[in-house]
Structures are given as C-alpha cells and as structure tokens.
Motif scaffolding. Structure first.
Motif, short mmCIF file in Angstrom:
data_model
loop_
_atom_site.label_atom_id
_atom_site.label_comp_id
_atom_site.label_asym_id
_atom_site.label_seq_id
_atom_site.Cartn_x
_atom_site.Cartn_y
_atom_site.Cartn_z
N ASP A 102 0.87 -1.19 0.00
CA ASP A 102 0.00 0.00 0.00
C ASP A 102 0.90 1.23 0.00
O ASP A 102 1.59 1.51 0.98
N ILE A 104 0.26 4.43 0.10
CA ILE A 104 -0.07 5.47 1.08
C ILE A 104 0.35 5.04 2.48
O ILE A 104 0.90 5.84 3.25
N ALA A 105 0.12 3.78 2.83
CA ALA A 105 0.55 3.28 4.14
C ALA A 105 2.06 3.37 4.28
O ALA A 105 2.58 3.75 5.35
N PHE A 106 2.77 3.01 3.20
CA PHE A 106 4.23 3.10 3.23
C PHE A 106 4.67 4.55 3.39
O PHE A 106 5.60 4.85 4.17
N LYS A 108 3.09 6.99 4.85
CA LYS A 108 2.83 7.45 6.22
C LYS A 108 3.92 6.95 7.18
O LYS A 108 4.33 7.67 8.10
N LYS A 109 4.38 5.71 6.96
CA LYS A 109 5.47 5.19 7.79
C LYS A 109 6.76 5.97 7.55
O LYS A 109 7.53 6.25 8.48
N GLN A 127 3.76 15.01 4.21
CA GLN A 127 2.43 14.70 4.74
C GLN A 127 1.34 15.46 3.99
O GLN A 127 0.28 14.91 3.67
N GLN A 139 -8.03 6.22 0.76
CA GLN A 139 -7.11 5.90 1.86
C GLN A 139 -6.11 4.80 1.51
O GLN A 139 -5.08 4.68 2.15
N GLU A 140 -6.41 3.96 0.52
CA GLU A 140 -5.51 2.88 0.14
C GLU A 140 -5.14 3.02 -1.34
O GLU A 140 -5.97 3.38 -2.16
N ASN A 142 -2.73 0.72 -4.05
CA ASN A 142 -1.76 -0.32 -4.42
C ASN A 142 -0.65 0.30 -5.25
O ASN A 142 -0.91 1.05 -6.19
#
Length: 407
Positions: A102, A104-106, A108-109, A127, A139-140, A142
C-alpha cells in the motif's frame, strides 16, 4: 523452459456476453492457467477466437513478459524441475508480494521516520502531499497502480480547484476549497511522490538478489514539471523604515512587523528557527545556531553566528522566554512552527497592504516623474518576509547572490 500464451475459454461465456482472458502456461506438454483482470467481447476476437484488439493485445503481451521475467529471475535453470501448476503458483506468489504494498501506508510510515529523525519540516511537506493523494485516490493505493497515467491524472487534479475535508484542532471536519496549484506547487508535490516511490524501491527491492518486488518505475516516463523561477523581491530601505514605524494597534500586524524586523536585524533568521532556537544559543552578545532549512545538507551543519545589535535587543526582550528554555516565547503562543509562520505571514500581508497604501498616497502627492517611478518600483512585496534578505548573509553561494535590498 515453459511457454506462455493468451488463452480464452470458448465454453465459458458470462451473462454479459464477455469471455475471461487467461495466460496459459505450458511445461512438458501440460497446461496450467493464470487468470488476468481482463474480459473481452466477441467483437474483439477473430474467427480463431484470438484477441485482435491491438490495445488489449499489447497489455496481455506485457503481462506475459512480466511472467517470463519472474521465472527467469526467480527460478533460473531450476525451472525445469517445476510443473506448469507449480510455475503458476510461483508467479502468483511473486505478484502477490507487490500487490500487497500500500503506497499510502508506506508513505505514512516514511513520514513517521522523518519526524523521529528530527526532520519535521520535510515530514510535514510530504504529509501535505500524501493528504492530497488521499483526496485523489482514497485511503488505500496499491503501488502497482502508481503508473505514468495515474501520475498524469493526479497532476490534472492538483491543477484544478478542489474541495477538501480536514480535521481541525478540535476534532471537527472542516470543508474548504483549494485553488489550482502553479507549476512550482505541482513540482513540489510530484517530487515528494517520486521521493517516496524511490524509498519504497530501496526498501522492497534487493539489487544483489536480482529479483525486484517493485518492477515498474513511472518516473522513467513521467517528467516532473520544472518550478517557476523565483521572483526577485526588492525592498527599499525607506519601506523597511515604514514597516518598522507602522503602528495600527492590531496584535497580529504588530507580531508580523516585529518578526520581520527581528529577521532583518538577525540577518535573515526565519520563523522556524525563531520558534525553535534554544536559549543556550545566546552567548557573549551573539546568537549561534544551525539553520534548520539547510543543516542536513551541509558539512558545517549550516551553523551561523549573528551579533546582537541594540535594535534587535529591544525586540528580543519583548518576546523573551521567561523560562529561558528557548530564546523566544513564540512556542508558548503557537502549537508549532508552521502555525506560527502562518500567523506571521497572514499578518504581514496586512502590513504590506498598509505600506503600499502609504506609497500610493505619496505617489499622488509627488510631482517629480523619476521619484514617482522609484516609489512604484519600491512597493512592498507581499511574499514571505524571510525571502527579503541577501543570500550571502545566510551562508549562501555569493555567485548566486540576488540583489534584494536597494537604498
């Protein structure tokens, strides 16, 4: 070595009259099938039930190339020991690895790591970019969907007026409208996306093993637009005097005026450094600190030492931190440096308006043509106040010096 071909099952027609398209893998005269996301109508097939649509055919051949690449890199000469079914399962496993990333998840980390490393300004910048990406894609996201065409559409989104929803400091959703970004804004956002994508490649791919998880790189084709050249912002000494002597009784304008003059007296100290500089930075009549904007990019950590002149001393006493934790008390008035900078810039826009009104009145009263032209050219720039000073003062390359002060 297995062979790959496009396969359409004639016996299975969906209710919408479409046929599923698969990749057939043949090994030792035995077959196994790898499903694709594509479906085809009879009009796109020839009499032999083969795909004749050039666009779809190109996409399917690219998929076959990807499958062959996975086998060559992942199995090599050992592929002869695998059955057709085993090969299909191996390809699915490898494809699943990248499909689980993901973006976006990456991102954010990655932002969280930047905060932990003390790179607050960079973290907040990325951000903001990721927030815009969520507005566009959800929000997600790939990582395989981050393609050349995706980036083109995202750029179109950034260049359009858009409505966004954000949560304010009270936990309430606030809806606002954003203006289209300029070339400079688009450049900054796209450069951030590229930086995060590069970080993902470094994290997931192992060059030594030669079996990359992320195989595509959209920025090989997508060109990040060049930013607009910075505007030269001249300010006359007389206008600095006007700003210094401005009195209108409004607190925000007073703060903006004082911060502007502090920045001037302290040879270009910006709002981020004013907000964060510790009390211990003051010794023997000087302020010695590391410029947050460039300390991570220079061997000397962008250390600068400024003599405290008497004009600066008056304002430093006015905004001194009584607890002597930081040099100034701004951190007690605002939650972070960005909020402080926003308050100063908003106030300074009003200061500029008042100075320009004063100049307009002088132009009306002045009869000398040359003097009028000088007054017009000296109208204060409503840009960020920290951009008004000569780069040479702040440790910049003198060859790139721009004339900002005129007297």
């Amino acid at each position: 070595m297995p062979t790959f071909s496009i396969y359409i099952d004639k016996s299975y027609e969906r209710r919408d009259k479409k046929y599923a398209v698969s990749i057939r893998v043949t090994q030792n005269r035995k077959h196994a099938y790898l499903k694709t996301d594509y479906y085809v109508v009879p009009q796109r097939l020839n009499k032999s039930f083969e795909v004749k649509d050039k666009t779809l055919l190109k996409l399917l051949l690219e998929k076959i190339e990807d499958c062959e690449d996975i086998i060559v890199r992942g199995l090599g000469n050992d592929v002869s020991n695998y059955s057709a079914k085993d090969i299909v399962e191996f390809i699915k496993k490898k494809q699943n690895e990248v499909s689980c990333i993901d973006f976006i998840a990456f991102a954010k980390k990655y932002v969280a790591k930047l905060f932990e490393a003390g790179r607050e300004k960079r973290a907040k910048h990325i951000q903001t970019t990721i927030n815009a990406l969520v507005d566009f894609s959800g929000q997600e996201l790939n990582i395989v969907k981050v393609t050349f065409k995706f980036l083109e559409k995202f750029e179109e989104f950034l260049r359009s007026e858009r409505t966004i929803v954000r949560v304010n400091q009270f936990g309430r959703e606030v809806t606002t409208k954003r203006k289209p970004l300029t070339d400079t804004g688009v450049h900054d956002y796209m450069a951030d996306i590229r930086a995060v994508f590069n970080e993902a490649i470094d994290f997931y791919n192992d060059d030594e093993l030669g079996d990359p998880v992320i195989k595509h790189y959209p920025f090989r084709k997508f060109e990040v637009v060049k930013p607009n050249p910075p505007k030269k912002r001249n300010i006359y000494l007389e206008n600095i005097r006007k700003i210094m002597n401005l009195e209108n009784g409004l607190r925000r304008q007073e703060l903006a005026r004082d911060v502007f003059m502090l920045s001037f007296f302290l040879v270009g100290m910006n709002t981020v450094d004013m907000f964060n500089v510790p009390y211990s930075s003051r010794k023997n009549g000087r302020i010695t600190y590391q410029r947050s904007k460039t300390k991570d990019r220079r061997e000397d950590n962008a250390e600068i030492s400024i003599k405290i002149e008497s004009e600066a001393e008056r304002l430093m006493k006015k905004y001194a931190d009584p607890g002597k934790v930081r040099l100034f008390s701004f951190y007690k008035l605002y939650s972070d440096s960005s909020v402080f900078n926003g308050a100063v810039n908003n106030g300074f826009k009003r200061v500029v308006q008042e100075v320009n009104e004063s100049i307009k009145n002088e132009i009306k009263e002045t009869k000398n043509k040359q003097e009028k032209e000088k007054l017009r050219g000296g109208a204060a720039d409503p840009g960020r106040h920290e951009g008004l000073f000569c780069p040479a003062f702040m440790g910049h390359d003198s060859k790139k010096r721009v004339k900002y002060l005129e007297g």
